[in-house]
Every structure is written in C-alpha cells, then in structure tokens.
Design an enzyme around this catalytic site. Structure first.
Site, PDB file in Angstrom:
ATOM      1  N   CYS A   1     -17.340  -8.371   0.833  1.00  0.00           N
ATOM      2  CA  CYS A   1     -18.106  -8.645   2.047  1.00  0.00           C
ATOM      3  C   CYS A   1     -17.428  -8.057   3.286  1.00  0.00           C
ATOM      4  O   CYS A   1     -18.073  -7.810   4.295  1.00  0.00           O
ATOM      5  CB  CYS A   1     -18.333 -10.130   2.227  1.00  0.00           C
ATOM      6  SG  CYS A   1     -16.838 -11.081   2.146  1.00  0.00           S
TER       7      CYS A   1
ATOM      8  N   THR B   1      12.605   5.183  11.320  1.00  0.00           N
ATOM      9  CA  THR B   1      13.563   4.137  11.683  1.00  0.00           C
ATOM     10  C   THR B   1      13.209   2.836  10.987  1.00  0.00           C
ATOM     11  O   THR B   1      12.066   2.382  11.050  1.00  0.00           O
ATOM     12  CB  THR B   1      13.545   3.924  13.216  1.00  0.00           C
ATOM     13  OG1 THR B   1      13.858   5.176  13.826  1.00  0.00           O
ATOM     14  CG2 THR B   1      14.543   2.867  13.652  1.00  0.00           C
TER      15      THR B   1
ATOM     16  N   THR C   1       0.838  -1.203   0.000  1.00  0.00           N
ATOM     17  CA  THR C   1       0.000   0.000   0.000  1.00  0.00           C
ATOM     18  C   THR C   1       0.871   1.251   0.000  1.00  0.00           C
ATOM     19  O   THR C   1       0.655   2.186  -0.786  1.00  0.00           O
ATOM     20  CB  THR C   1      -0.937  -0.011   1.227  1.00  0.00           C
ATOM     21  OG1 THR C   1      -1.740  -1.194   1.145  1.00  0.00           O
ATOM     22  CG2 THR C   1      -1.823   1.211   1.282  1.00  0.00           C
TER      23      THR C   1
ATOM     24  N   GLN D   1       1.408  -9.232  -6.473  1.00  0.00           N
ATOM     25  CA  GLN D   1       0.891 -10.595  -6.674  1.00  0.00           C
ATOM     26  C   GLN D   1       1.687 -11.406  -7.691  1.00  0.00           C
ATOM     27  O   GLN D   1       1.316 -12.551  -7.966  1.00  0.00           O
ATOM     28  CB  GLN D   1      -0.585 -10.542  -7.103  1.00  0.00           C
ATOM     29  CG  GLN D   1      -1.520  -9.975  -6.060  1.00  0.00           C
ATOM     30  CD  GLN D   1      -1.751 -10.913  -4.862  1.00  0.00           C
ATOM     31  OE1 GLN D   1      -1.338 -12.079  -4.862  1.00  0.00           O
ATOM     32  NE2 GLN D   1      -2.417 -10.403  -3.840  1.00  0.00           N
TER      33      GLN D   1
ATOM     34  N   ALA E   1       6.185  -8.057   1.272  1.00  0.00           N
ATOM     35  CA  ALA E   1       6.819  -9.300   1.754  1.00  0.00           C
ATOM     36  C   ALA E   1       5.817 -10.390   2.118  1.00  0.00           C
ATOM     37  O   ALA E   1       6.086 -11.576   1.910  1.00  0.00           O
ATOM     38  CB  ALA E   1       7.691  -8.976   2.976  1.00  0.00           C
TER      39      ALA E   1
HETATM   40  N1  PLP Z   1      -1.435  -4.493  -4.250  1.00  0.00           N
HETATM   41  C1  PLP Z   1      -1.965  -5.705  -4.471  1.00  0.00           C
HETATM   42  C2  PLP Z   1      -2.150  -6.187  -5.876  1.00  0.00           C
HETATM   43  C3  PLP Z   1      -2.340  -6.509  -3.393  1.00  0.00           C
HETATM   44  O1  PLP Z   1      -2.876  -7.697  -3.611  1.00  0.00           O
HETATM   45  C4  PLP Z   1      -2.131  -6.010  -2.073  1.00  0.00           C
HETATM   46  C5  PLP Z   1      -2.557  -6.805  -0.908  1.00  0.00           C
HETATM   47  O2  PLP Z   1      -3.571  -7.457  -0.910  1.00  0.00           O
HETATM   48  C6  PLP Z   1      -1.576  -4.732  -1.902  1.00  0.00           C
HETATM   49  C7  PLP Z   1      -1.234  -4.002  -3.023  1.00  0.00           C
HETATM   50  C8  PLP Z   1      -1.341  -4.153  -0.564  1.00  0.00           C
HETATM   51  O3  PLP Z   1      -0.190  -4.682   0.033  1.00  0.00           O
HETATM   52  P1  PLP Z   1       0.031  -4.566   1.610  1.00  0.00           P
HETATM   53  O4  PLP Z   1      -0.911  -5.518   2.251  1.00  0.00           O
HETATM   54  O5  PLP Z   1       1.467  -4.946   1.820  1.00  0.00           O
HETATM   55  O6  PLP Z   1      -0.221  -3.147   1.983  1.00  0.00           O
END
Ligand code: PLP
Length: 415
Positions: A336, A248, A77, A190, A211
C-alpha cells in the site's frame, strides 16, 4: 504503551525498533564531545577511530566473525547492494549467473533486476506454501557459471527461516570440487538479534545486517565479508573501511550499532524466550478468538517475533487503519505504500489467493512488548474484524455466489 490518553502499542518491530536507552547514551558523546573525523591523526580523530574499532569488535563477537571481516555502511540496503554487485563484478569473467529467491527484500530483488539488465541471468527460487526455499531446488539451479547464491536468513513478512546452513554446506562442497568463484550471501537483517546468528556455523561468505532492526539507530549497518573474499567496492572516494566503502564514517551511528549488538549478544536467550512466548500466545489466542483466520508461513521454522495472518473477507488496509485508530500499530501484506493494493510479492509467492493476500496482517513483537499489550490486541481485534466483515463487499459477493466456505454469521445478519 505511551501517549496522551491513547494507549499506543507498537507491533511493527520488523519495520523498525525503538533505539535502546543504553544505545542512545553510548552515541551521544560522539555527536557533541568526541566529534573527530576517524581519518584524522590527532587526538580527536584517534578517539573516533578507537570508538569505531570497539564497535567492530562488538559486532564481530555477536556474529562470531573477526573484526577485519566487518565493513560498516549505511544499512541493510547498501549491504545487499555491495554484496551482490561486488561479487558479480569481481567474478564476471567466471560466470554471469545468480541464484536468489522469490521472497527477498527489494534491496536484493531490485539489485538482481539491475544486473539482469546488464546481462546477468538470475534464478528466482520458489518458496512453496510454507514460505521456505528447498535445498533440492538450490542444488538443481547451481551451474558452473553461478557466482552467487543470495538468500535471506529470515523473511521480513512471514518471519520464515531459510535453510542457510544447508545451502552453506552445498556451496562449500561445490567450491571444494573446484568452483572457487561460487559465493553465498545472506540478508540477515531480520534474524540478527532475534536468534543466534553465527557466520561460521551458517557457512556464509557475506552477510547483511541493519542496526535499526535491533534497537540501534537508522542509517547504519554492516556487511560481513569472510576473510579472503574479494569484492569490488561500490562507493568510490577515500580509503575508508579498508577501501571497501568510501565516505567519512558516521561515528555516533556505528557506536550505536556496536552497543545494540553488545546488548543483543548479552540478552539474546532471554529476549528470544520471552518474545516467543508472547508471540505464541498471540498466535494461539487469535486463531481461537477470530473465525476464518489462517496463519501464513511455516509456524515451526520462523523467527520468534513475527506472526502473519490472513483474515478472510477483510481488507488488510481497513483492518490496519482500524487498529491504528485503537492505538495498535501493525503492518499489512499489501504494497500500500506504493499506492497499490496488490498483495505483496511474498504473499503471492506462497500461493495465497488474491483475497487472502488482501486480508493479511503482520504482527511483529520486540523485547519491549508486554503481555498486557497482547491482551489488549486480543480484546480489540475480534470485534473490529467482525465489524469489517459486516461491511465487506468480498464477503457479500462470496455469499451471493454461494461459492467457497460459508460466510461468517455476522455477514448474513447485515445483508
Ligand atoms: N533486508 C531486509 C530483509 C529488510 O527487512 C530490510 C528493511 O526493511 C532491509 C533489507 C533494508 O534495510 P535498511 O532499512 O537498513 O536499508
């Protein structure tokens, strides 16, 4: 499989994966013994710093990047946020246009939505029935004011692979023709660890990775930023990560990511072949054993670990919960979690009728999935689907109106 009495089968590896034992072992000392702050100049700090730099080498090797091109941060994210907002802000004087797709993760869609509110124009490309962006649509959407194309590598619900290499070539062509502010970002959360991902081969300028999707810990990820790409930081504070991301560093989590990347690199071919074989077996047998099931997304252009199906006349949540009671964890194609039972934006984007979207399930495998587990799913699933169809108002409605396909036999028996 595990648990007290109940067989537990985890087929929700696109949501998250189990931390590998070797990853766990690699992380432990950095919680309890080598707990220095990587910014400190003494022995403890230097040991932490060295561990971070080793992890940077490990992930750089997996992606065919060079270590200074890697910025560690808190996950997929944050990587998506930094890439999109960072490029948009840096090049705001050159243009306010961004191209993305209708099936991106919310981390991309919501970030683009925020930029729209601030005056940016965003084009959301369609993906058609196969769940894949078309290169001619990217070409047609590109304008002189486009600063960023952000399209995911593999979709998280369907597993479909997007033509990033072709888009990379297109972006490079435009850049060589003078549009120097145009950049390509891909969310590869993914795909990394599932298929080979080489930043140079793909031709991307920025790439997001998390990760916990590749048997590493939650709360850590990275953004690859090609050498020479300028990017406004989104986190202000100290001079960490070459001023790209203040805060950090979480040394144990970064060490875990490094180790997970190392294992993924060394085991990639073996993992990929094994998982693909099991997924294809699940795919073929499920279609054979359960009537009125359709596969979602292009079956030949997808990551090897995902299969997404629509079960006609079945509520996905009902089926997911019934499977959970039998010890099998999968995920539905409805939002959901937010309290809504609307089909997801991804299933809507591939044009699934509402009912089919409601009855969709995603099975996502990992290197730890076994043939016995798939066989158990194949044994348990058909009678559950049959039972739910017998109770389904959707099936009854359809049968009464006499429209569409003939309802399955089991439905007439109960009505
Ligand atoms: N992008 C994709 C395609 C994802 O599937 C996900 C997690 O489901 C994310 C971004 C977000 O990653 P994170 O959970 O590390 O924030």
């Amino acid at each position: 499989m595990e648990g007290k009495g109940t067989k537990r089968i985890y087929l929700d590896n696109s949501a998250t994966t189990r931390v590998d034992d070797e990853v766990m072992q690699a992380m432990l000392p950095y919680f309890t013994e080598a707990y220095g702050n990587a910014s400190s100049l003494h022995h403890w700090g230097q040991r932490a710093k060295q561990a971070i730099e080793e992890a940077r080498q490990q992930v750089a090797l997996l992606l065919n990047a060079s270590p200074p091109e890697i910025t560690f941060l808190s996950g997929g994210t944050e990587a998506d946020n930094l890439a999109i907002k960072g490029i948009a802000e840096t090049h705001a004087e050159r243009g306010h246009h961004i191209i993305t797709s209708q099936i991106e993760h919310p981390a991309v869609l919501a970030t683009c939505g925020q930029l729209e509110k601030a005056g940016w124009r965003v084009t959301y490309l369609p993906v058609y029935r196969e769940g894949i962006v078309r290169i001619e649509d990217v070409r047609a959407a590109l304008g002189d004011d486009t600063v960023l194309v952000t399209i995911m590598h593999a979709n998280n619900e369907l597993g479909t692979l997007q033509p990033i290499k072709e888009i990379g070539a297109l972006v490079k062509e435009r850049r060589q023709a003078g549009q120097r502010h145009l950049h390509l970002h891909t969310d590869a959360v993914q795909s990394v660890g599932k298929i080979p991902v080489d930043v140079k081969d793909l031709g991307v300028d920025l790439l997001s990775l998390s990760a916990h999707k590749l048997h590493g810990p939650k709360g850590v990820g990275l953004l690859y930023v090609r050498r020479g790409v300028r990017l406004h930081s989104q986190m202000h504070g100290g001079h960490h990560e070459r001023d790209r991301r203040a805060g950090t560093e979480s040394v144990p989590l970064i060490v875990g990511l490094g180790q997970a990347a190392e294992l993924a690199r060394l085991q990639l071919a073996e993992r990929m072949n094994r998982i693909r074989e099991l997924r294809d077996y699940l795919d073929a047998e499920l279609l054979k054993r359960v009537p009125d099931v359709a596969r979602n997304g292009d079956p030949s252009r997808r990551v090897p670990n995902v299969a997404n199906f629509s079960f006609e006349h079945v509520e996905g949540e009902g089926l997911m919960i019934s499977l959970d009671l039998k010890g099998i964890a999968v995920s539905t194609g409805s939002a959901c979690s937010s309290g809504s039972t609307e089909p997801s934006h991804v299933l809507t984007a591939i044009g699934l009728p509402r009912d089919a979207g409601h009855g969709s399930l995603r099975f996502s495998l990992s290197k730890e999935t076994t043939k016995e587990e798939i066989d158990y799913v194949l044994e348990v699933l058909p009678p559950l689907v049959e039972k739910l169809r017998r109770m389904s108002p959707l099936a009854k409605q359809k049968q009464q109106s006499g429209s569409g396909k003939q309802a399955p036999e089991t439905v007439s028996a109960s009505s």
